[in-house]
Design an enzyme around this catalytic site. Structure first.
Site, PDB file in Angstrom:
ATOM      1  N   ASP A  49      23.356  -5.632  49.502  1.00 46.43           N
ATOM      2  CA  ASP A  49      24.147  -6.439  48.566  1.00 46.43           C
ATOM      3  C   ASP A  49      23.249  -7.131  47.543  1.00 46.43           C
ATOM      4  OD1 ASP A  49      26.699  -7.632  50.916  1.00 46.43           O
ATOM      5  OD2 ASP A  49      26.182  -5.653  50.141  1.00 46.43           O
TER       6      ASP A  49
ATOM      7  N   GLU B  86      20.278  -6.144  46.417  1.00 46.39           N
ATOM      8  CA  GLU B  86      19.811  -5.189  45.416  1.00 46.39           C
ATOM      9  C   GLU B  86      20.927  -4.866  44.422  1.00 46.39           C
ATOM     10  OE1 GLU B  86      17.105  -1.898  47.197  1.00 46.39           O
ATOM     11  OE2 GLU B  86      18.146  -2.817  48.895  1.00 46.39           O
TER      12      GLU B  86
ATOM     13  N   CYS C 287      33.283  10.378  80.786  1.00 43.04           N
ATOM     14  CA  CYS C 287      32.959  11.279  81.888  1.00 43.04           C
ATOM     15  C   CYS C 287      33.987  11.026  82.990  1.00 43.04           C
ATOM     16  CB  CYS C 287      31.556  10.971  82.410  1.00 43.04           C
ATOM     17  SG  CYS C 287      31.210  11.773  83.987  1.00 43.04           S
TER      18      CYS C 287
ATOM     19  N   LEU D 198      30.601 -18.247  41.484  1.00 39.76           N
ATOM     20  CA  LEU D 198      29.314 -18.875  41.184  1.00 39.76           C
ATOM     21  C   LEU D 198      28.293 -17.840  40.742  1.00 39.76           C
ATOM     22  CD1 LEU D 198      29.036 -21.158  44.330  1.00 39.76           C
ATOM     23  CD2 LEU D 198      29.477 -21.904  41.987  1.00 39.76           C
TER      24      LEU D 198
ATOM     25  N   CYS E 200      29.219  10.515  89.449  1.00 38.64           N
ATOM     26  CA  CYS E 200      28.247  10.493  88.351  1.00 38.64           C
ATOM     27  C   CYS E 200      27.196   9.403  88.596  1.00 38.64           C
ATOM     28  CB  CYS E 200      28.987  10.253  87.042  1.00 38.64           C
ATOM     29  SG  CYS E 200      27.909   9.986  85.636  1.00 38.64           S
TER      30      CYS E 200
ATOM     31  N   CYS F 183      25.593  13.558  84.839  1.00 47.22           N
ATOM     32  CA  CYS F 183      26.026  14.430  85.932  1.00 47.22           C
ATOM     33  C   CYS F 183      26.474  15.821  85.473  1.00 47.22           C
ATOM     34  CB  CYS F 183      27.160  13.776  86.716  1.00 47.22           C
ATOM     35  SG  CYS F 183      28.700  13.683  85.779  1.00 47.22           S
TER      36      CYS F 183
ATOM     37  N   CYS G   4      28.495  15.374  80.387  1.00 50.33           N
ATOM     38  CA  CYS G   4      27.902  14.081  80.709  1.00 50.33           C
ATOM     39  C   CYS G   4      26.390  14.231  80.875  1.00 50.33           C
ATOM     40  CB  CYS G   4      28.517  13.538  81.996  1.00 50.33           C
ATOM     41  SG  CYS G   4      27.728  12.023  82.573  1.00 50.33           S
TER      42      CYS G   4
ATOM     43  N   TYR H  31      35.476 -27.455  50.665  1.00 51.48           N
ATOM     44  CA  TYR H  31      34.305 -27.905  49.901  1.00 51.48           C
ATOM     45  C   TYR H  31      34.592 -28.336  48.475  1.00 51.48           C
ATOM     46  CZ  TYR H  31      34.567 -22.840  49.137  1.00 51.48           C
ATOM     47  OH  TYR H  31      34.996 -21.583  48.893  1.00 51.48           O
TER      48      TYR H  31
ATOM     49  N   LYS I 264      26.560 -22.013  52.020  1.00 49.20           N
ATOM     50  CA  LYS I 264      27.531 -21.113  51.400  1.00 49.20           C
ATOM     51  C   LYS I 264      28.109 -20.256  52.523  1.00 49.20           C
ATOM     52  CE  LYS I 264      28.135 -18.089  47.422  1.00 49.20           C
ATOM     53  NZ  LYS I 264      28.825 -16.982  48.055  1.00 49.20           N
TER      54      LYS I 264
ATOM     55  N   LYS J 279      20.980 -17.582  47.006  1.00 48.70           N
ATOM     56  CA  LYS J 279      21.206 -16.578  48.057  1.00 48.70           C
ATOM     57  C   LYS J 279      19.973 -16.453  48.953  1.00 48.70           C
ATOM     58  CE  LYS J 279      25.268 -14.581  47.197  1.00 48.70           C
ATOM     59  NZ  LYS J 279      25.363 -13.161  47.257  1.00 48.70           N
TER      60      LYS J 279
HETATM   61  S1  IVH Z   1      32.138 -23.887  45.412  1.00 44.54           S
HETATM   62  C1  IVH Z   1      33.176 -23.676  41.182  1.00 44.54           C
HETATM   63  N1  IVH Z   1      31.093 -24.184  47.800  1.00 44.54           N
HETATM   64  O1  IVH Z   1      31.407 -18.633  47.461  1.00 44.54           O
HETATM   65  C2  IVH Z   1      32.935 -23.826  42.620  1.00 44.54           C
HETATM   66  N2  IVH Z   1      31.925 -22.045  47.206  1.00 44.54           N
HETATM   67  O2  IVH Z   1      30.433 -17.180  44.978  1.00 44.54           O
HETATM   68  C3  IVH Z   1      32.996 -22.533  43.300  1.00 44.54           C
HETATM   69  N3  IVH Z   1      31.733 -20.377  48.999  1.00 44.54           N
HETATM   70  O3  IVH Z   1      34.402 -18.158  45.733  1.00 44.54           O
HETATM   71  C4  IVH Z   1      33.087 -22.590  44.749  1.00 44.54           C
HETATM   72  N4  IVH Z   1      30.811 -21.699  50.489  1.00 44.54           N
HETATM   73  O4  IVH Z   1      34.571 -18.496  48.256  1.00 44.54           O
HETATM   74  C5  IVH Z   1      31.668 -23.326  46.943  1.00 44.54           C
HETATM   75  N5  IVH Z   1      30.156 -24.635  49.900  1.00 44.54           N
HETATM   76  C6  IVH Z   1      30.749 -23.773  49.038  1.00 44.54           C
HETATM   77  C7  IVH Z   1      30.999 -22.421  49.369  1.00 44.54           C
HETATM   78  C8  IVH Z   1      31.591 -21.584  48.421  1.00 44.54           C
HETATM   79  C9  IVH Z   1      31.258 -20.474  50.241  1.00 44.54           C
HETATM   80  C10 IVH Z   1      32.302 -19.129  48.404  1.00 44.54           C
HETATM   81  C11 IVH Z   1      33.607 -19.345  47.674  1.00 44.54           C
HETATM   82  C12 IVH Z   1      33.361 -18.899  46.268  1.00 44.54           C
HETATM   83  C13 IVH Z   1      32.134 -18.076  46.393  1.00 44.54           C
HETATM   84  C14 IVH Z   1      31.338 -18.204  45.097  1.00 44.54           C
END
Ligand code: IVH
Length: 676
Positions: free
Chosen positions: A30, A32, A415, A80, A421, A400, A397, A219, A112, A306
């Protein structure tokens, strides 16, 4: 980048999309993929005239065919932008600083959560709407489903009108339990917790959703400036109102603190009970957020950081074919050991032969593997095929040599030589001696293998003939260990009850609950065998089916066992060795469950046997399968569909483990409410 390079990049990403979405066999990670996409977006931003309609950036999310009503929101749910290292994060901080004319800025750093984005709307403090993120602007109304999720408060602690956003997720432990149950039932395991959560929320049947152990962490408070100056305050307010927020959110007041906060996660990532794929860094002050604004896609005041990939490639050495206790033949890929985020992976289960065929694997292939937290490593796909024969399911198998068979409608190859067996014998003896069965202290995998190897034991009855003199002949087995094992065997025999013995024999479909029903009916093993002898199969099956909680499938399996010559020999010898043990009579308790019949199923927080004892102590009866006589189906995580269907058919109430707790305390059942 030239125009031609741009077009090549479009093609490249299109191909990776196809591999991911169509073949379900990605060949890059993901991370890359995201990097390529970033390059593409940059090129398109720099040269808007280059953009071709088939660029992956131009994909319009298809509206899935479903019957959830649509929800159009005023404040779109943005996603984001991503950063992958300190330099990129620093660049974000610099942009923020610039946008705020160098004003001091504080950030909230949050895990996240790798789940499924949702939005909850409360009116007068009551949950009025629960929606999916959808394309950000238009989501789907999944209120009924979200009401079943732990932590989704049905009512706030104050009668406010507000909107919050967050993530629905499944913990790593719950996910592992779901998959273990699926593999046991011969079903394909789910790929990862995120897809499982997403798929569950989009189920049309809310009862199905309730079976999945989902939770939520929230959040964002939409329009938070109505109540608070900043995000940290908003999170505190949410928590006060009874909405679950992460306890791992921290504040950073400058770049050094931000860097330290990010750094502190390096080794903590796996400590969380759920999957996180990074951190989210958000400007705290709402006034500053407003000043920074958003682009069409991303807020300028927040960014994702990330974590490094957990996907790596390695080479397959060979295929190992495993034989389980029930004869299930499972493929395992033996790998050149690789480190995946801190653990060495050298073997990975492929679950079943359909999976092997789908991935088209062979010796020497280079494969992409993924290991996330406590989740079992898995092969995602082949990145480079070796010029060797492709693997196919064996016809015999490996232990056996018996011809293998596939049970109808199941993916599992097995089996059939249950008792002859060697591999199944090893697994069966381990199971017999294991915790929850006869509990024979010190008799584990290695020792069972040694005993079989030395010819001291051929079946479970032989265990009770072992003498210290025989045992000391085993490699590295001293006199003390020998005496201890013989004592442990004697203790296990003394403590054995008919039902525990019956369950330990590993008869298909006969677990603890069913074993207790059968044991209570016949009293002791010899009486059960005598009953089978007196009646023909049909009559014996019918007699078993009379037991409340025993259905035809179970009865047929028990009948088969009682007529199997090998099983009979083992039973006769167990009986000779003092195991014609009685089932202690349970005095029906007196309590809130008198007259009630309960079926307990799915993955629960405590051993099933303990729960059963409590029900019986409260005067209730426990049955193995749902019928019209059942009062309640107590459903843990990942309840089987058969049980739920039966409950629906007979109008049986399906209740949670918590509900059972209430019943045991003599309280009436209340609709679930939760503050996480
Ligand atoms: S804030 C504008 N906070 O990540 C604010 N998102 O790539 C956007 N996510 O769609 C979201 N944990 O589904 C926020 N602590 C967190 C998060 C979070 C996971 C997910 C969420 C969002 C995606 C953004």
């Amino acid at each position: 980048m030239t125009r031609d390079e741009y077009l090549a990049l479009v093609d490249d990403l299109t191909e990776h999309d196809r591999r991911y979405y169509v073949e379900a066999a990605p060949t890059i990670s993901d991370v890359e993929y995201d990097r390529l996409l970033v390059r593409l977006r940059r090129a398109e931003a720099d040269h808007p005239d280059w953009v071709v309609p088939w660029s992956p950036t131009q994909r319009v999310a298809p509206t899935p065919a479903s019957s959830f009503p649509k929800v159009v929101r005023d404040v779109p749910m943005l996603s984001l932008d991503n950063t992958y290292d300190e330099d990129e994060l620093r660049a974000f901080h610099d942009r923020v600083q610039k946008g705020l004319d160098g004003e001091p800025v504080g950030y909230v750093v949050e895990p996240k959560i790798d789940g499924f984005g949702i939005e909850l709307t409360y009116r007068g403090g009551a949950l009025a709407l629960g929606a999916t993120r959808g394309d950000g602007r238009i989501g789907e109304d999944v209120t009924a489903n979200l009401r079943t999720v732990h932590g989704v408060a049905l009512r706030l602690r104050e009668p406010l009108d507000l909107i919050v956003r967050g993530e629905v997720y499944i913990t790593k432990a719950d996910f592992a339990a779901i998959n273990a149950a699926r593999v046991d039932a011969g079903e394909e395991p789910f790929k990862n917790p995120r897809n499982t959560a997403a798929g569950s929320i989009k189920q049309l049947d809310a009862r199905e959703v309730a079976r999945r152990p989902m939770r939520t962490i929230l959040y964002e408070l939409v329009d938070g400036e109505r109540w608070c100056r900043g995000h940290a305050e908003a999170l505190a307010m949410m928590r006060r109102l009874g909405l679950p927020t992460s306890s791992h959110n921290t504040l950073a007041h400058d770049w050094d603190q931000l860097r330290a906060a990010v750094e502190s996660w390096r080794d903590r990532r796996d400590d969380l009970p759920y999957e996180v794929d990074g951190l989210v860094i958000k400007v705290d002050a709402f006034a500053q957020r407003a000043a920074l604004g958003t682009t069409s896609k991303f807020p300028r005041w927040a960014i994702a950081y990330k974590f490094p990939a957990r996907q790596v490639t390695t080479r397959i050495r060979e295929l190992e074919v495993n034989v389980g206790r029930t004869g299930a033949i499972t493929p395992v890929a033996i790998l050149e050991p690789v480190d995946v985020s801190g653990t060495t992976v050298s073997r990975v289960s492929l679950h079943n032969w359909d999976q092997v065929a789908r991935l088209d694997l062979g010796d020497g292939d280079r494969v992409l593997i993924e290991k996330a937290g406590e989740i079992i490593p898995q092969v995602l796909g082949v990145t480079e095929r070796a010029a060797t024969a492709r693997w196919t399911a064996p016809s015999r198998c490996p232990s056996c040599g018996s011809e293998l068979a596939r049970e109808e409608g199941k993916v599992v190859l097995a089996c059939p030589n249950q008792l002859g067996c060697p591999a199944q014998r090893q697994a069966a003896i381990e199971f017999f001696a294991g915790r929850g069965q006869l509990n024979i202290d010190g008799l584990g995998e290695k020792l069972v293998a040694q005993l079989l190897q030395a010819g001291l034991v051929h079946d479970v009855a032989d265990l009770f003939d072992l003498t210290p003199a025989q045992l000391v002949t085993l490699d590295r087995f001293g006199e003390t260990s020998a005496k201890n094992l013989v004592a442990a065997l004697a203790e296990a025999r003394a403590k054995a009850t008919f039902s525990r013995l019956l369950a330990a024999l590993g008869i298909p479909h006969v677990g603890g609950v069913v074993a207790r029903l059968i044991a209570a009916r016949f009293g002791r093993p010899s009486a059960m065998l005598a009953a089978a002898d007196e009646l023909d199969s049909e009559a014996f099956v019918a007699a078993l089916c009379e037991l409340d909680g025993v259905g035809e499938v179970i009865a047929v399996a028990v009948d088969r066992f009682c007529r199997d010559p090998h099983a009979r020999r083992v039973m006769a010898r167990l009986i000779e060795r003092g195991l014609d043990v009685e089932e202690p009579r349970v005095e029906a308790g007196d309590g809130p469950l008198v007259g009630k019949v309960l079926v307990v199923t799915g993955t629960l927080s405590r051993p099933r046997g303990d729960i059963q004892k409590e029900i019986e102590a409260a005067g209730g009866k426990v049955a193995g399968s749902v019928s019209k006589k059942t009062s309640y189906l107590v459903a843990g995580a990942d309840v089987g569909k058969t049980k739920l269907d039966a409950a629906a058919k007979h109008g049986v109430a399906v209740i949670s483990e918590d509900d059972l707790g209430a019943l045991l305390r003599g309280e009436p059942l209340a609709p679930a409410d939760s503050d996480g």
